[in-house]
Design a protein around this motif. Structure first.
Motif, PDB file in Angstrom:
ATOM      1  N   VAL A  22      38.472 -20.306 -42.556  1.00 17.52           N
ATOM      2  CA  VAL A  22      39.724 -19.567 -42.651  1.00 17.52           C
ATOM      3  C   VAL A  22      39.563 -18.163 -42.076  1.00 17.52           C
ATOM      4  N   TRP A  23      38.441 -17.531 -42.401  1.00 17.61           N
ATOM      5  CA  TRP A  23      38.244 -16.157 -41.938  1.00 17.61           C
ATOM      6  C   TRP A  23      38.110 -16.077 -40.425  1.00 17.61           C
ATOM      7  N   SER A  24      37.651 -17.135 -39.787  1.00 13.55           N
ATOM      8  CA  SER A  24      37.567 -17.101 -38.321  1.00 13.55           C
ATOM      9  C   SER A  24      38.944 -16.940 -37.705  1.00 13.55           C
ATOM     10  N   SER A  25      39.974 -17.448 -38.399  1.00 11.77           N
ATOM     11  CA  SER A  25      41.336 -17.294 -37.878  1.00 11.77           C
ATOM     12  C   SER A  25      41.796 -15.845 -37.955  1.00 11.77           C
ATOM     13  N   LEU A  26      41.220 -15.065 -38.874  1.00 12.30           N
ATOM     14  CA  LEU A  26      41.583 -13.649 -38.972  1.00 12.30           C
ATOM     15  C   LEU A  26      41.297 -12.927 -37.670  1.00 12.30           C
ATOM     16  N   PHE A  27      40.125 -13.167 -37.096  1.00 12.67           N
ATOM     17  CA  PHE A  27      39.747 -12.430 -35.896  1.00 12.67           C
ATOM     18  C   PHE A  27      40.577 -12.860 -34.694  1.00 12.67           C
ATOM     19  N   VAL A  28      41.036 -14.096 -34.700  1.00 11.30           N
ATOM     20  CA  VAL A  28      41.960 -14.540 -33.655  1.00 11.30           C
ATOM     21  C   VAL A  28      43.259 -13.752 -33.760  1.00 11.30           C
ATOM     22  N   GLU A  29      43.765 -13.586 -34.987  1.00  9.88           N
ATOM     23  CA  GLU A  29      44.996 -12.834 -35.205  1.00  9.88           C
ATOM     24  C   GLU A  29      44.814 -11.363 -34.841  1.00  9.88           C
ATOM     25  N   LEU A  30      43.713 -10.772 -35.258  1.00 12.32           N
ATOM     26  CA  LEU A  30      43.479  -9.354 -34.966  1.00 12.32           C
ATOM     27  C   LEU A  30      43.358  -9.114 -33.470  1.00 12.32           C
ATOM     28  N   GLU A  31      42.680 -10.011 -32.781  1.00 12.17           N
ATOM     29  CA  GLU A  31      42.501  -9.836 -31.344  1.00 12.17           C
ATOM     30  C   GLU A  31      43.824  -9.976 -30.615  1.00 12.17           C
ATOM     31  N   ALA A  32      44.690 -10.868 -31.089  1.00 11.00           N
ATOM     32  CA  ALA A  32      46.009 -11.022 -30.480  1.00 11.00           C
ATOM     33  C   ALA A  32      46.805  -9.734 -30.619  1.00 11.00           C
ATOM     34  N   VAL A  33      46.696  -9.061 -31.758  1.00  9.54           N
ATOM     35  CA  VAL A  33      47.369  -7.787 -31.971  1.00  9.54           C
ATOM     36  C   VAL A  33      46.793  -6.724 -31.040  1.00  9.54           C
ATOM     37  N   SER A  34      45.469  -6.684 -30.948  1.00  9.96           N
ATOM     38  CA  SER A  34      44.813  -5.664 -30.129  1.00  9.96           C
ATOM     39  C   SER A  34      45.206  -5.764 -28.661  1.00  9.96           C
ATOM     40  N   ARG A  35      45.292  -6.982 -28.168  1.00 11.78           N
ATOM     41  CA  ARG A  35      45.639  -7.161 -26.757  1.00 11.78           C
ATOM     42  C   ARG A  35      47.089  -6.772 -26.464  1.00 11.78           C
ATOM     43  N   ALA A  36      47.945  -6.885 -27.470  1.00 12.17           N
ATOM     44  CA  ALA A  36      49.379  -6.686 -27.243  1.00 12.17           C
ATOM     45  C   ALA A  36      49.813  -5.226 -27.321  1.00 12.17           C
TER      46      ALA A  36
END
Length: 212
Positions: free
Chosen positions: A70-84
């Motif tokens: 589950v926590w691996s999905s956190l970094f996917v979400e955070l990275e999507a925010v960072s790129r945007a």
């Protein structure tokens, strides 16, 4: 045990492992840590407990794997925010919003990793989260934000967002604010502004004013 036993086709043991993790995650979401047992997972998967032990040597290992997944999905979400978001301070704010929102969306996994028994998952994720936030603080420094110590600022920031999550997930749901999205946004703003405003060394005039 009711129902027929489901066997993974030859060479598809990894598929069964993912199914077991799906079940374990749902048990956590529905019933909390006490509901996640080897026997409960085996019953839901219609396999024997030894079949679960082929993939997870102990309940602790199953808990760790479930939380890390589950926590691996956190970094996917955070990275999507960072790129945007091009502005680093705004990106840091949105990262904090995403972190708080994640914790409130997965309270059982968050408690196990950050406050509970999932020690191996805790070590891995605490380190990964700290390094991720420190990179975002460093981006603010590169953009000209006066930060005396990025490491110390990151510690304060992490303690603030962790506190924002922990304050709610250790309470009953009916005690939560009705608008959790607004709560996450305001808590993130407070965390970022507080950490960055106190990150630069105080000027002599500020020190003098505080002494008055």
């Amino acid at each position: 045990m009711t129902g027929s036993r489901v066997r993974a086709p030859k060479g598809q043991g990894g598929l069964l492992r993912e199914q077991l993790l799906d079940i374990a995650g749902q048990l956590l979401e529905d019933g909390g840590p006490d509901a996640l047992t080897i026997r409960a997972v085996a019953t839901s998967a219609r396999v024997t407990p030894p079949a679960v032990y082929l993939h997870f040597a102990s309940k602790s290992e199953l808990v760790h794997a479930t939380c890390l997944r589950v926590w691996s999905s956190l970094f996917v979400e955070l990275e999507a925010v960072s790129r945007a978001v091009p502005d680093p301070v705004t990106a840091l704010h949105e990262t904090c919003v995403s972190y708080i929102t994640f914790g409130l969306r997965h309270p059982s996994q968050y408690r196990l990793v950050m406050d509970g028994e999932a020690t191996e998952a805790s070590r891995q994720n605490a380190d990964a989260c700290f390094r991720y936030f420190r990179d975002k603080v460093a981006a603010c420094v590169d953009a000209g934000v006066p930060v005396e110590s990025p490491t110390e600022t990151t510690r304060l920031l992490c303690s603030a967002v962790h506190g924002a999550v922990s304050l709610l997930i250790h309470q009953e749901r009916d005690m939560w604010p009705p608008d959790t999205a607004r709560y996450a946004d305001r808590a993130a703003s407070s965390s970022v502004h507080g950490a960055l405003l106190s990150a630069s060394p105080p000027s002599l005039s500020t020190v003098a004013a505080l002494r008055v």
